[in-house]
Design an enzyme around this catalytic site. Structure first.
Site, PDB file in Angstrom:
ATOM      1  N   GLN A  89       0.842  -1.199   0.000  1.00 33.82           N
ATOM      2  CA  GLN A  89       0.000   0.000   0.000  1.00 33.82           C
ATOM      3  C   GLN A  89       0.881   1.254   0.000  1.00 33.82           C
ATOM      4  O   GLN A  89       0.624   2.218  -0.721  1.00 33.82           O
ATOM      5  CB  GLN A  89      -0.908   0.025   1.231  1.00 33.82           C
ATOM      6  CG  GLN A  89      -1.960  -1.061   1.264  1.00 33.82           C
ATOM      7  CD  GLN A  89      -2.834  -0.944   2.495  1.00 33.82           C
ATOM      8  OE1 GLN A  89      -3.231   0.126   2.906  1.00 33.82           O
ATOM      9  NE2 GLN A  89      -3.146  -2.087   3.103  1.00 33.82           N
ATOM     10  N   TRP A  90       1.912   1.215   0.817  1.00 29.56           N
ATOM     11  CA  TRP A  90       2.826   2.342   1.001  1.00 29.56           C
ATOM     12  C   TRP A  90       3.481   2.735  -0.319  1.00 29.56           C
ATOM     13  O   TRP A  90       3.618   3.916  -0.648  1.00 29.56           O
ATOM     14  CB  TRP A  90       3.869   1.900   2.028  1.00 29.56           C
ATOM     15  CG  TRP A  90       4.725   2.943   2.641  1.00 29.56           C
ATOM     16  CD1 TRP A  90       5.343   4.003   2.034  1.00 29.56           C
ATOM     17  CD2 TRP A  90       5.091   3.022   4.028  1.00 29.56           C
ATOM     18  NE1 TRP A  90       6.081   4.718   2.934  1.00 29.56           N
ATOM     19  CE2 TRP A  90       5.948   4.133   4.169  1.00 29.56           C
ATOM     20  CE3 TRP A  90       4.821   2.242   5.145  1.00 29.56           C
ATOM     21  CZ2 TRP A  90       6.518   4.496   5.399  1.00 29.56           C
ATOM     22  CZ3 TRP A  90       5.376   2.598   6.358  1.00 29.56           C
ATOM     23  CH2 TRP A  90       6.205   3.714   6.478  1.00 29.56           C
ATOM     24  N   HIS A  93       2.601   5.371  -3.167  1.00 30.69           N
ATOM     25  CA  HIS A  93       3.018   6.777  -3.150  1.00 30.69           C
ATOM     26  C   HIS A  93       4.364   6.855  -3.876  1.00 30.69           C
ATOM     27  O   HIS A  93       5.423   6.622  -3.300  1.00 30.69           O
ATOM     28  CB  HIS A  93       3.117   7.286  -1.711  1.00 30.69           C
ATOM     29  CG  HIS A  93       1.792   7.274  -1.015  1.00 30.69           C
ATOM     30  ND1 HIS A  93       1.001   8.404  -0.910  1.00 30.69           N
ATOM     31  CD2 HIS A  93       1.097   6.275  -0.411  1.00 30.69           C
ATOM     32  CE1 HIS A  93      -0.112   8.096  -0.263  1.00 30.69           C
ATOM     33  NE2 HIS A  93      -0.072   6.812   0.054  1.00 30.69           N
ATOM     34  N   GLU A 100      14.712  -1.270  -0.697  1.00 30.40           N
ATOM     35  CA  GLU A 100      14.135  -2.303   0.164  1.00 30.40           C
ATOM     36  C   GLU A 100      15.069  -3.506   0.285  1.00 30.40           C
ATOM     37  O   GLU A 100      15.813  -3.837  -0.639  1.00 30.40           O
ATOM     38  CB  GLU A 100      12.791  -2.758  -0.421  1.00 30.40           C
ATOM     39  CG  GLU A 100      12.025  -3.736   0.446  1.00 30.40           C
ATOM     40  CD  GLU A 100      10.665  -4.089  -0.142  1.00 30.40           C
ATOM     41  OE1 GLU A 100       9.889  -4.807   0.525  1.00 30.40           O
ATOM     42  OE2 GLU A 100      10.362  -3.632  -1.270  1.00 30.40           O
ATOM     43  N   ARG A 104      16.450 -11.844  -2.573  1.00 25.78           N
ATOM     44  CA  ARG A 104      17.375 -12.499  -3.493  1.00 25.78           C
ATOM     45  C   ARG A 104      18.771 -12.578  -2.890  1.00 25.78           C
ATOM     46  O   ARG A 104      19.521 -13.512  -3.172  1.00 25.78           O
ATOM     47  CB  ARG A 104      17.444 -11.733  -4.812  1.00 25.78           C
ATOM     48  CG  ARG A 104      16.157 -11.697  -5.605  1.00 25.78           C
ATOM     49  CD  ARG A 104      16.376 -11.037  -6.947  1.00 25.78           C
ATOM     50  NE  ARG A 104      17.251 -11.843  -7.798  1.00 25.78           N
ATOM     51  CZ  ARG A 104      17.844 -11.398  -8.913  1.00 25.78           C
ATOM     52  NH1 ARG A 104      17.662 -10.137  -9.291  1.00 25.78           N
ATOM     53  NH2 ARG A 104      18.595 -12.186  -9.635  1.00 25.78           N
ATOM     54  N   ASP A 189      10.073  14.322   0.282  1.00 25.06           N
ATOM     55  CA  ASP A 189      10.027  15.730   0.670  1.00 25.06           C
ATOM     56  C   ASP A 189       8.784  15.979   1.519  1.00 25.06           C
ATOM     57  O   ASP A 189       7.846  15.176   1.553  1.00 25.06           O
ATOM     58  CB  ASP A 189      10.059  16.642  -0.555  1.00 25.06           C
ATOM     59  CG  ASP A 189       8.818  16.524  -1.425  1.00 25.06           C
ATOM     60  OD1 ASP A 189       7.748  16.967  -0.984  1.00 25.06           O
ATOM     61  OD2 ASP A 189       8.926  15.969  -2.545  1.00 25.06           O
ATOM     62  N   HIS A 191       6.284  18.135   1.408  1.00 27.10           N
ATOM     63  CA  HIS A 191       4.981  18.293   0.743  1.00 27.10           C
ATOM     64  C   HIS A 191       4.354  16.931   0.459  1.00 27.10           C
ATOM     65  O   HIS A 191       3.172  16.690   0.761  1.00 27.10           O
ATOM     66  CB  HIS A 191       5.144  19.073  -0.563  1.00 27.10           C
ATOM     67  CG  HIS A 191       3.965  18.958  -1.479  1.00 27.10           C
ATOM     68  ND1 HIS A 191       2.714  19.402  -1.135  1.00 27.10           N
ATOM     69  CD2 HIS A 191       3.847  18.409  -2.725  1.00 27.10           C
ATOM     70  CE1 HIS A 191       1.872  19.152  -2.128  1.00 27.10           C
ATOM     71  NE2 HIS A 191       2.529  18.551  -3.096  1.00 27.10           N
ATOM     72  N   ARG A 200      -3.237   8.434   4.555  1.00 31.46           N
ATOM     73  CA  ARG A 200      -3.057   7.217   5.345  1.00 31.46           C
ATOM     74  C   ARG A 200      -3.411   7.374   6.824  1.00 31.46           C
ATOM     75  O   ARG A 200      -3.499   6.365   7.538  1.00 31.46           O
ATOM     76  CB  ARG A 200      -1.610   6.727   5.194  1.00 31.46           C
ATOM     77  CG  ARG A 200      -1.217   6.393   3.757  1.00 31.46           C
ATOM     78  CD  ARG A 200      -2.177   5.392   3.126  1.00 31.46           C
ATOM     79  NE  ARG A 200      -1.785   5.033   1.766  1.00 31.46           N
ATOM     80  CZ  ARG A 200      -2.399   4.129   1.025  1.00 31.46           C
ATOM     81  NH1 ARG A 200      -3.444   3.480   1.500  1.00 31.46           N
ATOM     82  NH2 ARG A 200      -1.994   3.860  -0.207  1.00 31.46           N
TER      83      ARG A 200
END
Length: 292
Positions: A89-90, A93, A100, A104, A189, A191, A200
């Site tokens: 979900q995150w 954006h 991440e 692997r 940033d 904004h 959220r």
């Protein structure tokens, strides 16, 4: 120009804000703060930081009137740990930069999300993507937790067996579930962070991502407290109406009737209820817009 130091942010750096059962949010670094916002806004006519009152008024003016670029001058970098389904979900954006952990290259840890009993709810009857306000019985909640835990133990045991057979890590992870915890570094940033928080932290957002938004909000408030105050005043605490809703509101104020029905009516009534529930607040003083 020397680096802007914000004492509240400095005290928060590298401190884990615990989220869910095994997750966290850490503010790793930041660049700028309220001072940088006003510097960026006033650069067109060569005037920097003024008095606190003037700076506060300018930041409120910028936020209220959607002058977003000065807020983009402030950057925050986070190290966060969350279940994969929250991460998916995150990552919607797309206005941030992230790196991440990779299954692997790394052996994934035996860490899975188990919800607290009070957060295990039936499917909502009127919201296809949400939970009901009702709770299961205590026995049912424990049954659900047991099913989650048993399956997590089983799938991780099989993952370890595949690794022992020397199956490549990138393939052995194939059956690991969405409840597995992942980690990433995430830079954004101010904004766009405010945009993330607005969406959220909304009561309609899934609980598991809402608590992360609350932790991110704590960090944003530490880095740029005046900007966060303006964000609460003009964005979080505000209500926007569509054209049809404005017509309906106008009709109500005149003592007439409107034509909203169904879900449109439900959404309108929820907004009106929010207005009725709002407590009076002192309006921020606004300076004239920057010239130039």
């Amino acid at each position: 120009m020397p680096r802007i130091i914000v004492e509240a942010a400095e005290s928060l750096l590298d401190q884990e804000i615990k989220v869910l059962d095994k997750g966290f949010v850490r503010l790793v670094d930041y660049m700028g703060g309220d001072q940088r916002i006003v510097q960026a806004a006033r650069v067109s006519y060569g005037s920097g930081t003024k008095s606190y009152r003037q700076d506060r008024g300018l930041i409120h003016y910028l936020m209220k009137n959607w002058h977003t670029s000065p807020f983009e001058q402030v950057q925050l970098t986070f190290h966060t740990k969350m279940p994969i389904f929250v991460a998916r979900q995150w990552v919607r954006h797309r206005t941030a930069r992230l790196n991440e952990i990779s299954g692997r290259y790394s052996v994934m840890k035996d860490e899975f999300y188990l919800p607290d009993p009070e957060n295990i709810r039936p499917q909502s009857d009127n919201n296809k993507q949400g939970r009901s306000e009702e709770r299961f019985t205590e026995e049912q909640e424990q049954q659900v937790i047991g099913i989650f835990a048993d399956e997590q133990r089983s799938v991780y045991s099989n993952y370890e067996k595949l690794l022992e057979l020397n199956v490549a890590r990138e393939l052995a992870r194939n059956n690991l579930p969405l409840s597995l915890y992942t980690e990433w570094y995430w830079q954004i940033d101010l904004h766009n962070l405010f945009h993330f928080i607005r969406l959220r932290m909304d009561p309609h957002a899934q609980y598991e991502i809402r608590v992360y938004a609350e932790a991110l909000a704590e960090c944003a408030k530490a880095v740029a407290p005046i900007a966060y105050e303006a964000f609460e005043e003009h964005i979080l605490g505000s209500v926007s109406f569509s054209r049809a809703e404005c017509e309906a509101l106008s009709a109500l104020l005149r003592g007439g009737e409107h034509e909203l029905k169904g879900r449109n009516l439900e959404a309108f009534e929820a907004k009106v209820a929010k207005l009725k529930a709002a407590e009076p607040a002192d309006a921020a003083e606004e300076p004239p817009p920057p010239s130039g």
